[in-house]
Design an enzyme around this catalytic site. Structure first.
Site, PDB file in Angstrom:
ATOM      1  N   SER A  34      12.019   4.624 -29.258  1.00 12.99           N
ATOM      2  CA  SER A  34      12.157   3.643 -29.917  1.00 12.99           C
ATOM      3  C   SER A  34      10.738   2.828 -30.622  1.00 12.99           C
ATOM      4  O   SER A  34      10.785   2.642 -32.185  1.00 12.99           O
ATOM      5  CB  SER A  34      12.433   2.346 -29.233  1.00 12.99           C
ATOM      6  OG  SER A  34      11.658   1.848 -28.410  1.00 12.99           O
ATOM      7  N   ARG A  86      -2.992  20.881 -16.721  1.00  9.31           N
ATOM      8  CA  ARG A  86      -3.123  19.968 -17.815  1.00  9.31           C
ATOM      9  C   ARG A  86      -3.896  20.099 -19.039  1.00  9.31           C
ATOM     10  O   ARG A  86      -3.441  20.028 -20.190  1.00  9.31           O
ATOM     11  CB  ARG A  86      -3.351  18.392 -17.134  1.00  9.31           C
ATOM     12  CG  ARG A  86      -2.395  17.812 -16.347  1.00  9.31           C
ATOM     13  CD  ARG A  86      -3.180  16.741 -15.724  1.00  9.31           C
ATOM     14  NE  ARG A  86      -1.930  15.920 -14.976  1.00  9.31           N
ATOM     15  CZ  ARG A  86      -2.244  14.957 -13.924  1.00  9.31           C
ATOM     16  NH1 ARG A  86      -3.641  14.606 -13.938  1.00  9.31           N
ATOM     17  NH2 ARG A  86      -1.216  14.379 -13.314  1.00  9.31           N
ATOM     18  N   ARG A 112       2.626  11.368 -19.951  1.00 10.45           N
ATOM     19  CA  ARG A 112       1.622  12.109 -19.051  1.00 10.45           C
ATOM     20  C   ARG A 112       0.154  11.767 -19.224  1.00 10.45           C
ATOM     21  O   ARG A 112       0.044  11.234 -20.358  1.00 10.45           O
ATOM     22  CB  ARG A 112       1.853  13.676 -19.800  1.00 10.45           C
ATOM     23  CG  ARG A 112       3.223  14.283 -19.706  1.00 10.45           C
ATOM     24  CD  ARG A 112       3.992  14.432 -18.552  1.00 10.45           C
ATOM     25  NE  ARG A 112       3.166  15.394 -17.858  1.00 10.45           N
ATOM     26  CZ  ARG A 112       3.318  15.514 -16.472  1.00 10.45           C
ATOM     27  NH1 ARG A 112       4.310  15.086 -15.977  1.00 10.45           N
ATOM     28  NH2 ARG A 112       2.497  16.434 -15.727  1.00 10.45           N
ATOM     29  N   LEU A 113      -0.569  12.061 -18.188  1.00  8.50           N
ATOM     30  CA  LEU A 113      -2.075  11.835 -18.393  1.00  8.50           C
ATOM     31  C   LEU A 113      -2.812  13.078 -19.156  1.00  8.50           C
ATOM     32  O   LEU A 113      -2.376  14.055 -19.113  1.00  8.50           O
ATOM     33  CB  LEU A 113      -2.630  11.890 -16.901  1.00  8.50           C
ATOM     34  CG  LEU A 113      -2.199  11.023 -15.925  1.00  8.50           C
ATOM     35  CD1 LEU A 113      -2.888  10.796 -14.682  1.00  8.50           C
ATOM     36  CD2 LEU A 113      -2.789   9.278 -16.676  1.00  8.50           C
ATOM     37  N   HIS A 130       1.182   0.269 -24.088  1.00  5.57           N
ATOM     38  CA  HIS A 130       1.297  -0.082 -22.616  1.00  5.57           C
ATOM     39  C   HIS A 130       1.908  -1.207 -22.426  1.00  5.57           C
ATOM     40  O   HIS A 130       1.656  -2.371 -23.166  1.00  5.57           O
ATOM     41  CB  HIS A 130       0.051   0.360 -21.964  1.00  5.57           C
ATOM     42  CG  HIS A 130       0.177   0.250 -20.562  1.00  5.57           C
ATOM     43  ND1 HIS A 130       0.838   1.222 -19.736  1.00  5.57           N
ATOM     44  CD2 HIS A 130       0.007  -0.712 -19.588  1.00  5.57           C
ATOM     45  CE1 HIS A 130       0.857   0.751 -18.346  1.00  5.57           C
ATOM     46  NE2 HIS A 130       0.641  -0.578 -18.319  1.00  5.57           N
TER      47      HIS A 130
END
Length: 209
Positions: A34, A86, A112-113, A130
């Site tokens: 969104s 990662r 994801r970090l 956030h």
């Protein structure tokens, strides 16, 4: 309550002109998308002078890919499950972003970090949104954390990305009241209204600094 007065958004929503040169954005998202849609709509409406060069998503079934197709924007699946480390994932992301000539990276629901690999490739040009008033309620389940803590006001934050989770420089915030009968779903819907409102504005603010 579906909207908030400008006094509950900080900094105040600017009225000055946008950046003169279109920003080349790369969007990273993991789910519904969104906020991706909000950015695309802001560009369409002339609110944000930018182009979305590419969408990167990491979940094969993420609905954000459908949204990208609607806007005729390239959508690239980079499944984190295909990478042991990662750093390897982020290296592939960096290569993809550079291939599409991305200048600013927008993490719009990227779950994801990130590693130093991505941060070093786009220093001070990675933006995240956030669903809390940082530094409160970092990490996953921020809305549930707010309800459990019994706070009366929460909201959303747009910030630059640093190596420490949800800890980079804050660009913009919007406050959202927590109502007595709220549950995670109802509160999330009201926070999202403000996310969609401030994210395009914050991108413009960050690019003008």
């Amino acid at each position: 309550m579906n909207s908030l007065s400008p006094s509950l958004v900080s900094p105040d929503i600017p009225t000055q002109s946008q950046v003169s040169k279109p920003l080349k954005l790369g969007i990273m998202a993991s789910g519904n998308g969104s906020n991706f849609e909000a950015i695309a709509q802001a560009i369409e409406n002339g609110q944000l002078n930018a182009q979305i060069q590419v969408l990167i998503y990491n979940n094969p079934d993420a609905y954000v890919a459908v949204r990208a197709d609607k806007w005729d924007i390239p959508a690239i699946l980079i499944n984190h499950r295909d990478y042991k480390h990662r750093e390897q994932l982020d290296q592939q992301i960096v290569q993809t972003l550079r291939f599409h000539h991305v200048e600013w990276v927008i993490m719009a629901g990227w779950m994801r970090l990130v590693t130093q690999t991505l941060i070093d490739a786009f220093p001070d040009k990675i933006i995240n949104i956030h669903p809390s008033l940082l530094p409160s309620f970092k990490g996953v389940g921020a809305i549930e954390q707010a309800i459990e803590a019994g706070v009366k006001i929460t909201g959303c934050t747009v910030h630059l990305v640093s190596l420490e989770m949800d800890s980079g420089k804050i660009i913009m915030q919007a406050a959202v009241p927590v109502l007595p009968n709220d549950n995670p779903d109802t509160l999330h819907k009201r926070i999202q209204i403000q996310e969609h409102r401030i994210l395009p504005i914050a991108i413009n603010l960050a690019a003008k600094e």
